[in-house]
Design an enzyme around this catalytic site. Structure first.
Site, PDB file in Angstrom:
ATOM      1  CD  GLU A  49      -2.696  -1.558   0.280  1.00  0.00           C
ATOM      2  OE1 GLU A  49      -3.238  -0.630  -0.333  1.00  0.00           O
ATOM      3  OE2 GLU A  49      -2.858  -2.752  -0.012  1.00  0.00           O
ATOM      4  CB  THR A  58       0.064   4.450  -7.953  1.00  0.00           C
ATOM      5  OG1 THR A  58      -0.911   3.681  -7.243  1.00  0.00           O
ATOM      6  CG2 THR A  58      -0.628   5.628  -8.628  1.00  0.00           C
ATOM      7  NE  ARG A  77      -3.277  -1.509  -3.278  1.00  0.00           N
ATOM      8  CZ  ARG A  77      -2.335  -2.253  -3.831  1.00  0.00           C
ATOM      9  NH1 ARG A  77      -2.240  -2.354  -5.134  1.00  0.00           N
ATOM     10  NH2 ARG A  77      -1.470  -2.904  -3.087  1.00  0.00           N
ATOM     11  CG  ASP A  80       5.750  -2.700  -8.675  1.00  0.00           C
ATOM     12  OD1 ASP A  80       6.152  -2.636  -7.498  1.00  0.00           O
ATOM     13  OD2 ASP A  80       4.549  -2.604  -8.994  1.00  0.00           O
ATOM     14  CD  GLN A 126       0.306  -6.488   0.391  1.00  0.00           C
ATOM     15  OE1 GLN A 126       0.654  -6.624  -0.769  1.00  0.00           O
ATOM     16  NE2 GLN A 126      -0.419  -5.463   0.793  1.00  0.00           N
TER      17      GLN A 126
END
Length: 390
Positions: free
Chosen positions: A55, A60, A197, A225, A229
């Site tokens: 998060e 993004t 998301r 990327d 988590q």
């Protein structure tokens, strides 16, 4: 009688073999030339690793790079996000309805979290849909039901407590655009895709040049990327070799939120520990570090309502003003904390490696473009210094 070889016939018999050898040698030479070309091309490709906790906004940033420095998303790619966006809507309304029920049971002022009788059946229905593995496409009928529940006073009170409920950042944006999202011929916009998301699993990569197609700088980057988590981090290690720069994303707005995968762990504390761990990796001895203090747009609104010192790492923070002055004061405090951590976690012989901090909002395309041009300039300058040209 000795055997006599005719020179002519000997050569003529060998000719096919010589031709085969020549052809093979030419093929070998071509392969070597191709390898040399590819090796030379690879020398101009700099490996960038996008790291950060879940998060943090990494994905993004990754999507922005695709929009800014590549061809962007074609219609087929945009359409592929429809199901993701609709899923985000269902997931959001489920989190809010289930959260309202939980708060109504556990909070002292529980009455304000009680959903109206008229909307309870609606809430149960939408919560059940949000529990499914496959979500239906949004229809006008379901959209009206979601809007009705979203506008319930108890759901709005619950949304205000989103920091304890894992409410995604995209919640308000998608709720405000429900009508458009449910149109029969709906095609997601670039902005919709940026807000969408979906948790990153595995590794995705993209090749780009921040100066655009002209590539005047000659620098080309390959950006990786990886999932943020905890269960995804074991996949990071094999990417750590040969990295030009680590771009570490820290969501500074999440100082009052808990991890998705461990609701007892503060997100900012997790980010601090992760940044510390990454800095200490031996393979990054000569690697540049670019720290993106991300989600500033959310931070500047939140910090005026939620005390920064609610986070254990920021316990010593003392507010000094209000409004924009307080926002800047709070930001500089957070920035200094990360700077101190960098120097504490970096061995003395490594302190001269490049370390830059950028204030970012991953959803702001102009800011991301400007930031990556600055990153490009910094890395080009480093290359020139290493080559003895500066």
């Amino acid at each position: 009688m000795p055997i006599q070889f005719s020179m002519g016939s000997f050569c003529s018999r060998q000719k096919p073999y010589n031709e085969a050898d020549t052809e093979e040698n030419e093929q070998d030479a071509e392969i070597e030339r191709r390898i040399a070309r590819e090796t030379k091309a690879e020398q101009h490709i700099h490996k960038l690793l996008l790291l950060g906790a879940g998060e943090s906004g990494k994905s993004t940033i990754f999507k922005q790079i695709k929009l800014l420095f590549q061809t962007g998303f074609d219609e087929a790619e945009l359409r592929s996000y429809t199901s993701v966006i609709h899923a985000n809507v269902y997931q959001t309304i489920k989190i809010l309805y289930d959260g309202a029920k939980e708060l109504a049971q556990n909070e002292s002022d529980s009455s304000k979290y009680v959903v109206s009788l008229d909307n309870k059946d609606l809430g149960e229905k939408l919560s059940e849909i949000g529990s499914r593995l496959d979500y239906p496409y949004l229809t006008k009928e379901i959209t009206n039901e979601i809007k009705t529940l979203w506008n319930d006073a108890a759901i709005q009170e619950t949304y205000a407590r989103g920091n304890i409920l894992q409410v995604p950042d995209c919640a308000q944006y998608f709720m405000e655009n429900l009508e458009r999202l449910s149109e029969a011929d709906y095609v997601p916009t670039k902005e919709d895709v940026l807000y969408a998301r979906v948790r990153t699993t595995g590794v995705v990569e993209i090749q780009f040049s921040p100066v655009g197609e002209s590539r005047k700088s000659g620098e080309v980057y390959r950006l990786y990327d990886v999932g943020g988590q905890r269960n995804e981090r074991r996949k990071w290690i094999h990417l750590f070799e040969g990295v030009t720069a680590v771009i570490f994303c820290a969501a500074i707005s999440e100082y009052d939120q808990m991890l998705f995968e461990d609701e007892t762990k503060n997100r900012m504390m997790e980010t601090k520990e992760l940044f510390d761990w990454v800095l200490k990796q031996s393979c990054f001895e000569n690697t540049s570090f670019m720290l993106f203090l991300n989600k500033f747009d959310i931070f500047e609104k939140k910090v005026q309502k939620v005390p920064l010192n609610i986070c254990e790492w920021f316990r010593d923070y003392q507010p000094m003003a209000s409004g924009k002055q307080e926002v800047e004061h709070a930001y500089e405090f957070v920035k200094k904390k990360f700077e101190e951590l960098y120097f504490q976690s970096t061995k003395p012989e490594r302190v001269d490696r490049v370390f830059k901090i950028y204030r970012t909002t991953a959803l702001d395309q102009k800011l991301v473009k400007k930031t990556f041009k600055l990153v490009d300039e910094t890395l080009r300058r480093r290359n020139l210094i290493e080559a003895g040209l500066l």
